[in-house]
Design a protein around this motif. Structure first.
Motif: not given
Lengths: 190, 190
Positions: A117-118, A120-121, A124, A149, A153, A156
């Protein structure tokens, strides 16, 4: 033990990852990390606020690096050129000699839902930092958010490919290929 | 107090938001929420695992709604059409009569950094759910991820505009306009 220890931060980070992988992230304490590194617990807390920061402490630096690369791109740079410059800057962090460390870090994160979760954050916040830097260049929305964005992507995907077990390619090569592929895919949307 | 209470979930959700706004999210307990709603604390825990779920409990349903709209779109639908169908499905949740509740929810989230992080995370899972649904339709990457990110960004922007104090427009109208603007902005990237 003296207050100054050579490479203390790097030694702590390596020891932390070893222990996270051996015993699990949850079961490892800051004291154990310091002990493994042959350093005092207080030294750990001079370098990191907690054990999670060993994994995510580089994020602010990454956000600034990306933002600065975008604001510093030539005036003639298009939005996609500017985010490409950010990916080039990322390559100065994702150097071949750091790959083993990043691989271990990803293995630790993959095994813990809070850490996923961290992660992903943090991605963002990276996209938000890039969009802000593009706006400072005069790129208006929605183009600024869109370019950010796409770059997020591409970053990532490039990160995933770069840490892959058989990868031999440079981060910048992979990242630019991913960004180009996403740019090209905009023609496949309809 | 009987085990069945009419509209218990809605009453609890309304009371929770009232209290979060009056006293702060951190300072509000599940027992206080139940009391405000005139219900037993045990009733609260039959409907929600904790107070955070009052704010985020609808996320799985939203992910499924978006995913189902994409997989259920006609065979002839392009990737952008398919994510457009997901935004139409979202409009069945973001109805005019729910706007006040969503506004309050956003005010609570804006005031707490943990909740803002959770909101970002949930948006990342929504984009992932849309990309998965597009792949099930045979859309390959990077087009699937790209279309999902565009829709996620359109959803985020539409959500912000829809809850705005002076907004009179339907969610679907706003969302489609945002998606169209992002699609058009792909021509401004270089």
């Amino acid at each position: 033990m003296g207050r100054w220890e050579p490479n203390a931060r790097e030694r702590l980070a390596s020891s932390a990852l070893e222990l996270f992988l051996e015993r699990g992230y949850e079961s490892t304490t800051a004291a154990e990390i310091a002990e493994r590194a042959g350093l005092a617990k207080s030294t750990f807390f001079r370098h990191f606020t907690d054990k999670r920061e060993v994994l995510f402490g580089g994020q602010d630096a990454l956000n600034h690096l990306f933002g600065d690369a975008i604001t510093g791109a030539p005036d003639s740079a298009t939005p996609i050129d500017a985010v490409g410059a950010a990916l080039d800057a990322a390559a100065t962090i994702f150097r071949p000699e750091r790959r083993a460390w990043v691989q271990q870090r990803q293995a630790v994160i993959a095994g813990n839902s809070d850490l996923r979760e961290r992660e992903l954050l943090k991605r963002a916040t990276l996209a938000a930092a890039m969009a802000d830097a593009l706006r400072k260049r005069g790129v208006t929305d929605p183009t600024a958010s869109l370019a950010a964005e796409l770059a997020s992507l591409a970053f990532r995907n490039a990160h995933t490919l770069w840490v892959g077990p058989t990868n031999q390619r440079d981060f910048a090569d992979i990242a630019h290929q991913e960004l180009h592929a996403l740019r090209a895919a905009t023609a496949e949307l309809d």
